[in-house]
Design an enzyme around this catalytic site. Sequence first.
Site: not given
Length: 253
Positions: A138, A173, A199, A235
Site C-alpha cells: 500500500e 486506498d 479502502q 478505514e
Amino acid sequence: MKFSANLGFLWNDRPLPDAIRAAKDAGFDAVECHWPYDVPALEVKAALQETGLTMLGLNTRRGDVRAGENGLSAIPGREIEARAAIDEAIDYAVKIGARNIHVMAGFNQSIAGGRTFVENLEYACKQGAKQELTMLIEPLNEHDAPGYFLRTTHQAAEVIDRVGASNLKLMFDCYHVGRTEGDVISRLRDLLPLIGHIQFASVPDRAPPDHGDIDYRTVFSEIEALGWHTPLGAEYKPKGETDASLAWMSTLG
C-alpha cells in the site's frame, strides 16, 4: 455495495472480539484490522464465527513503534525481523481465516531499500502461496507518512512487476491516492487488474466519507460499474464515537 469495517480505527476503544461484534451490529459485511497480535487468535476466530463475518486482512508488525517505525520490509539489514513478521502474519491469518496480508515497507527511500523490499516480498509471496494467501502493498501519502518507501500507485505497480508473483496485489486506498495523485477514479480504472483490496476515507481529513474533496457516491458507483464485489474497507478516523459516524452507510451505500 458491501463494506468492511477497519477495526484499527473503528471501535478501536474496545477489545478486538467486541469490535467485531459491533461491526456486525452496525451492518458491515466484513472486517479488517491492523495489528491483532496481542489478542489470541482463537478469541478472534470465535468472534468471527459468532458473527459470520470474514476478516479480510491484517498488517505485518511495524517494528519498534516507540522509535517511530512503520514496517520493516524495505529496511536493509532488518531482513530477519521482516521475515519473522511475515511468518507471524501468515500464521495468524491462517488461524483466523483471513486471506490478505499487508506487508508494510517502512521508512526508507533508498535504492537498497527497494531491493530489500522486492526480496522480502518474494519471500512473503512464496510463503503465502502455500496457504493460498494474497500479499498486499500500500502506498502511503507523504503528508501522513513522510519518508515511507512506497508513496505512489505508479511505484507500487513497478514493485509488483519486479516481484512477478500472482499473489502480490495493490491495496488501493482512495484516501492516500486522493492526497497524492488526485484522480482516484482514473487510477482505479488503470490499476484494476493489480488491485487486491480497496479502502476509503474523506480527503483531506481522513474522516467519514460523506464530505471532503472526493465524491464517494460517484466513486462507489464507478467501483460497482467496474465489477468489484469484495467489501470496501472503511478505514477512516471517527470524530467521536464510531456509532455516531455511520450515517454515510445509508446515504452513500
